[in-house]
Scaffold this active site. Structure first.
Site, PDB file in Angstrom:
ATOM      1  N   LYS A 134       0.885  -1.210   0.061  1.00 30.58           N
ATOM      2  CA  LYS A 134      -0.145   0.016  -0.137  1.00 30.58           C
ATOM      3  C   LYS A 134       0.933   1.338   0.081  1.00 30.58           C
ATOM      4  O   LYS A 134       1.463   1.287   1.077  1.00 30.58           O
ATOM      5  CB  LYS A 134      -1.034  -0.110   1.322  1.00 30.58           C
ATOM      6  CG  LYS A 134      -1.794   1.166   1.105  1.00 30.58           C
ATOM      7  CD  LYS A 134      -2.895   0.919   2.406  1.00 30.58           C
ATOM      8  CE  LYS A 134      -4.092   2.006   2.229  1.00 30.58           C
ATOM      9  NZ  LYS A 134      -3.526   3.502   2.526  1.00 30.58           N
ATOM     10  N   CYS A 428     -20.072  27.322  27.420  1.00 35.11           N
ATOM     11  CA  CYS A 428     -21.168  28.083  27.750  1.00 35.11           C
ATOM     12  C   CYS A 428     -22.050  27.801  28.962  1.00 35.11           C
ATOM     13  O   CYS A 428     -22.683  28.574  29.331  1.00 35.11           O
ATOM     14  CB  CYS A 428     -22.042  27.702  26.763  1.00 35.11           C
ATOM     15  SG  CYS A 428     -22.836  26.206  26.685  1.00 35.11           S
TER      16      CYS A 428
HETATM   17  S1  IVH Z   1      -6.713  -0.210  -4.065  1.00 35.95           S
HETATM   18  C1  IVH Z   1     -11.528   0.496  -4.208  1.00 35.95           C
HETATM   19  N1  IVH Z   1      -4.189  -0.457  -3.867  1.00 35.95           N
HETATM   20  O1  IVH Z   1      -4.849   3.567  -0.338  1.00 35.95           O
HETATM   21  C2  IVH Z   1     -10.174   0.382  -3.779  1.00 35.95           C
HETATM   22  N2  IVH Z   1      -5.095   1.587  -3.085  1.00 35.95           N
HETATM   23  O2  IVH Z   1      -6.828   3.582   1.420  1.00 35.95           O
HETATM   24  C3  IVH Z   1      -9.036   1.440  -3.705  1.00 35.95           C
HETATM   25  N3  IVH Z   1      -3.232   2.872  -2.148  1.00 35.95           N
HETATM   26  O3  IVH Z   1      -7.021   5.922  -1.853  1.00 35.95           O
HETATM   27  C4  IVH Z   1      -7.666   1.224  -3.365  1.00 35.95           C
HETATM   28  N4  IVH Z   1      -1.645   1.528  -2.408  1.00 35.95           N
HETATM   29  O4  IVH Z   1      -4.735   6.036  -2.571  1.00 35.95           O
HETATM   30  C5  IVH Z   1      -5.353   0.399  -3.552  1.00 35.95           C
HETATM   31  N5  IVH Z   1      -2.079  -0.995  -3.946  1.00 35.95           N
HETATM   32  C6  IVH Z   1      -3.052  -0.221  -3.573  1.00 35.95           C
HETATM   33  C7  IVH Z   1      -2.842   1.048  -3.010  1.00 35.95           C
HETATM   34  C8  IVH Z   1      -3.970   1.934  -2.612  1.00 35.95           C
HETATM   35  C9  IVH Z   1      -1.931   2.713  -2.054  1.00 35.95           C
HETATM   36  C10 IVH Z   1      -4.149   4.001  -1.570  1.00 35.95           C
HETATM   37  C11 IVH Z   1      -4.969   4.571  -2.356  1.00 35.95           C
HETATM   38  C12 IVH Z   1      -6.358   4.685  -1.934  1.00 35.95           C
HETATM   39  C13 IVH Z   1      -6.128   4.411  -0.384  1.00 35.95           C
HETATM   40  C14 IVH Z   1      -7.005   3.496   0.447  1.00 35.95           C
END
Ligand code: IVH
Length: 706
Positions: A134, A428
C-alpha cells in the site's frame, strides 16, 4: 511588509522583547502566508524572491530566539499550499473509494471468512487474492482514450477530483500513449509517490532557497502534483504505480492479476512486490515479507492491500459505504514514543460532544512532530488513569490522530491527582450530560453540552462543518476565518455567510480594512461564496450537520427523496407512529435513531427559521435518480425462501445496486417478491395482495444480468 514588522525589522532579533518579537512574528507570518498564496495559488508572486527569502529567514530567526512563538500554526510547520480553485473539477465516472483497515493476521482471516460467507462459499473453498504494497502517496485516475492519455484527476472527495492532466504529463512513468492492445476507454488508477531520496533532495533545495520544507514524502508528492505551474511539477521527481481501474470499455482479463499484467504490457508500472496468493497463509506471509523489507524499498508504504483475485467475485461482493467488500488494507503497526502530558483541554464539538485533548510535550513519532493526542472520552481517561504531568506513550498510525496508549506509573509526579472531567460545558456553562440509552439503560460514553442553540462552541463548529470540503466547500472560509467572523459577530448562522457581501457593500462590516484582509482576499472570498450558491442536495443535507447524518446517510436520504422539500416535510412530520415516520423507516440503511434525529432537527422552530433564511440564499439541486434505467429502480423488493445463486446479503446488495429497496416483510408497499424454494407465509401474503412474484432466475433476467 506591514509597518509593524518594518519597525522592529531593523533590530537584531536578540534585542527584541518577547512582546515585540510576538508582534513581528504574527505580522510577518501573515505577510508570508499572503506571498505563499499569491505564489502557489494565484501564480503571481507579490515580492521578489530575495525579499521573500529575507522574510522567511527573519521569521525563522524569531522562532529560534523565542521558541515560545512556535505553534501548530507556525509557517515553519506548514507544508505545500492548499489546492486552488483554479484547478478544474473532474467528476469520476466510477467513484474513487477508500479501503477498510485491518491490523492483525487474525483480522485478515476474518476478512477472507467474511468474503466466503457473503458469497455463500464453504469455509475451505479457495479464495485467491492479490497482495501488494500500500503505497503512501496520493491516488490518481488516468484516463486513456484510444491509448492516449486525455485526462488525469486527483481523488478529491472520491466523487469529484481536480484536473491535474498537465502536471501528470510531466511524470516519466506515466505513458502519454499506451502500447497496442489497450481498450478504447481505460481509466487507470494508481498512486503517485516520491522516493525517500527525492524527498530529501527536495527538502534540501527548499531549505537552501528559504522555502517551506515538507513533512513527509506524501505531502511532498501532493504538494508537487498540485502545482498550478506544471514546470514546478516537472522539477519534482514523482513516480506512479498502477493498481486498479475506473471506467473501462472492456477489461483485458477477468482477474485482478491478469489486469495488472495487461497494464504492464501497455507500458504502465505495477509494483514488483505484487503477488498472487492462494491462501490466507500466503497472504499473511507476503505481508510479513514486505514488512521486513519496508526500509529497503526506498519509498513509504503503510501496509499491504489484499484484493479478491476473481473479478466476477469482486463484482458480486460490491461495496459497502465507501469501501469495497473485496479488498482490505493490512496496515503496519503504529509507531510509538514517550513524552509528557502537559495538560488536558476540552473541545466542544458541533454536536456538543466534550472531547478531551492531550497537550503534549512535542515529540517525534515516526518522523512527525506530535504535540496533541486524542483522549477519546472520560471513561478512557479514567480507565487508563491518565493524569496531568504523567509520562505517557503516544502512538500514531498513518493519518489517524495520535493516541495515548498508556501511562508509565513509575514516572508519575508526586501529588498528581486523578483527572476530573468537567460536568458543565467549558464554553457556555450549560450542563453537560451523558445520555442514557433507553434500551440498555447505560450512559453514553460521550458527555454532551446541552446548550445546543446557545453554545458558541457548537455554533462555530457547525459553521466550520457547513463550509468544509465535503459540505459547501467554500474556499478561503476555513476554520480560522470562521472563528474570526464568528467572534466579530459577522457570521452567526450559515445563512449569514451568503449575506456577508451584501452587508459589506452597505458598509456594515468593512472586511477589507481588517487585519489580515486585503482587497484581493476579500474579493476572492466573496467569489468563493458566490460560487457555492447552487449545491447538490446530498451535500446540502450533510452540511446541515444533523446528528447521525454523515455523507453516507445524506446520500441515502437524497437518493430516496430526490428533492429537499419532500424530505424536509416528511422529516418534520415524522413523529413515531405516523405515515411520515413510516416513509423514513422504510429507507434502507436508515434506522430509528437517524429517523429520530431527522425529526428533531426539522421540527425545531429555530432550525426551520434558519433553513428558510438559507433557502432564500441558496438553490438545492435535486438528486439525479440513479440507476433509473434499471427496471427495478425505485421498487421495493422482498426476498424469501432459499436462494440458490445468491446469499441474502448479496441479494440485498445487488438489489440496492440496481436502485431497488429491500424490505424484510411483505406489505402493500411491496412491488416485487423474489421467492425461492420453501417460501412460506411471505409468498402467501404476496399472492393475497396480488404482488408480482418471480423466481431467482427471473430476478437475474429482470435485472439484465443474463
Ligand atoms: S486499492 C477501491 N491498492 O490507499 C479500492 N489502494 O486507503 C481502492 N493505495 O485511496 C484502493 N496503494 O490512495 C489500492 N495497492 C493499492 C494501494 C492503494 C495505495 C491508497 C489509495 C487509496 C487508499 C485507500
Amino acid at each position: 511588509m506591514t509597518k509593524k514588522s518594518a519597525a522592529s525589522h531593523s533590530l537584531p532579533v536578540e534585542e527584541l522583547s518577547l512582546a515585540q518579537a510576538r508582534a513581528e512574528h504574527t505580522s510577518l507570518g501573515e505577510d508570508i502566508a499572503r506571498y505563499d498564496r499569491a505564489y502557489y495559488q494565484e501564480d503571481a508572486p507579490l515580492v521578489p524572491d530575495a525579499d521573500y527569502d529575507a522574510a522567511r529567514r527573519r521569521y525563522e530567526a524569531l522562532e529560534k530566539a523565542f521558541p515560545e512563538l512556535v505553534s501548530e500554526e507556525s509557517l515553519t510547520k506548514k507544508v505545500g499550499a492548499k489546492p486552488s480553485e483554479k484547478f478544474a473539477k473532474v467528476k469520476h465516472a466510477v467513484p474513487m473509494l477508500s479501503l477498510g483497515n485491518v491490523f492483525s493476521d487474525e483480522e485478515v482471516r476474518d476478512f477472507v471468512a467474511r468474503v466466503r460467507r457473503f458469497l455463500g462459499l464453504s469455509d475451505v473453498s479457495p479464495i485467491a487474492c492479490t497482495a501488494e504494497p500500500k503505497i503512501d502517496g496520493l491516488s490518481c485516475s488516468l484516463r486513456y482514450e484510444r491509448g492516449h492519455l486525455v485526462q488525469a484527476a486527483t481523488r478529491g472527495d472520491g466523487y469529484e477530483g481536480e484536473d491535474v492532466t498537465a502536471n501528470i504529463r510531466t511524470l516519466k512513468e506515466v505513458p502519454q500513449r499506451l502500447h497496442d492492445g489497450a481498450p478504447e476507454v481505460l481509466e487507470v488508477r494508481g498512486e503517485v509517490y516520491m522516493t525517500h531520496a527525492a524527498f530529501a533532495a527536495l527538502n534540501e533545495r527548499q531549505t537552501a532557497a528559504g522555502k517551506q520544507i515538507f513533512a513527509n514524502p506524501r505531502n511532498a508528492a501532493a504538494g508537487s502534483l498540485r502545482q498550478l505551474d506544471s514546470r514546478i511539477t516537472a522539477e519534482r521527481p514523482l513516480h506512479f504505480f498502477a493498481y486498479g481501474w475506473g471506467e473501462v470499455s472492456a477489461l483485458p482479463a477477468r482477474t485482478q492479476w491478469g489486469v495488472l499484467q495487461a497494464f504492464n504490457a501497455y507500458g504502465l508500472k505495477i509494483n514488483p512486490r505484487t503477488r498472487l496468493c492462494e491462501s490466507v497463509e500466503e497472504m499473511v506471509a507476503h505481508y510479513h515479507a514486505i514488512e521486513a523489507d519496508r526500509a529497503m524499498l526506498g519509498y513509504d508504504i503503510d501496509g499491504v492491500v489484499y484484493k479478491v483475485g476473481d473479478i466476477a467475485l469482486q463484482e458480486r461482493l460490491g461495496f459497502v459505504s465507501r469501501a469495497p467488500r473485496w479488498a482490505v488494507a493490512h496496515k503496519f503497526p503504529a509507531e510509538r514514543a514517550t513524552t509528557i502530558l502537559r495538560d488536558i483541554e476540552i473541545n466542544v464539538g458541533r454536536t456538543g460532544a466534550l472531547t478531551p485533548v492531550a497537550r503534549l510535550e512535542p515529540v517525534t513519532v515516526g518522523g512527525v512532530v506530535v504535540s496533541n493526542a486524542t483522549l477519546h472520552n472520560e471513561d478512557e481517561i479514567a480507565r487508563k488513569d491518565i493524569r496531568i504531568g504523567d509520562t505517557v506513550i503516544v502512538q500514531r498510525a498513518g493519518d489517524v490522530i495520535p493516541q495515548i496508549v498508556e501511562v508509565i506509573p513509575e514516572k508519575r509526579p508526586h501529588g498528581a491527582k486523578p483527572y476530573e472531567f468537567p460536568q458543565v460545558c467549558p464554553r457556555c456553562g450549560s450542563a453537560a450530560l451523558r445520555e442514557i440509552d433507553e434500551k440498555t439503560g447505560e450512559a453514553d460514553v460521550v458527555r454532551r453540552c446541552t446548550g445546543s442553540l446557545v453554545c458558541p462552541a457548537q455554533a462555530v463548529e457547525r459553521l466550520k462543518h457547513f463550509a468544509s470540503r465535503n459540505a459547501f466547500d467554500i474556499e478561503g472560509l476555513g476554520d480560522k476565518q470562521i472563528e474570526y467572523f464568528f467572534a466579530e459577530g459577522l457570521i452567526k448562522t450559515p445563512s449569514d455567510i451568503f449575506t456577508l457581501e451584501e452587508r459589506d457593500r452597505k458598509s456594515l462590516t468593512r472586511i477589507k480594512n481588517r487585519e489580515g484582509f486585503g482587497e484581493t482576499s476579500v474579493r476572492n472570498l466573496f467569489a468563493a461564496i458566490e460560487a457555492r450558491r447552487v449545491i447538490p442536495i446530498n451535500r446540502f443535507l450533510y452540511a446541515l450537520g444533523i446528528r447521525h447524518v454523515g455523507e453516507t446517510n445524506a446520500r441515502r436520504l437524497a437518493r430516496h427523496f430526490g428533492d429537499f422539500d419532500s424530505l424536509r416535510e416528511t422529516a418534520r412530520d415524522a413523529v413515531p407512529g405516523t405515515e411520515a415516520r413510516a416513509r423514513i423507516d422504510c429507507i434502507d440503511g436508515i434506522g430509528p435513531v437517524v429517523a429520530e434525529a431527522l425529526h428533531d432537527f426539522f421540527a425545531e422552530p429555530h432550525n426551520e427559521k434558519e433553513l428558510d433564511a438559507l433557502l432564500e440564499q441558496v438553490t438545492i439541486e435535486p438528486m439525479p435518480q440513479v440507476a433509473s434505467s434499471s427496471p427495478v429502480a425505485g421498487k421495493t423488493v422482498v426476498f424469501t425462501g432459499s436462494l440458490e445463486r445468491l446469499t441474502r446479503d448479496e441479494a440485498k446488495a445487488q438489489a440496492e445496486r440496481f436502485g431497488a429497496k429491500v424490505a424484510a416483510s411483505v406489505s402493500k408497499k411491496t412491488d416485487l417478491v423474489v421467492a425461492g424454494p420453501g417460501a412460506g407465509s411471505k409468498l402467501a401474503k404476496a399472492q393475497e395482495l396480488g404482488i408480482e412474484v418471480i423466481t431467482e432466475d427471473e430476478w437475474f433476467k429482470r435485472t439484465g444480468q443474463e
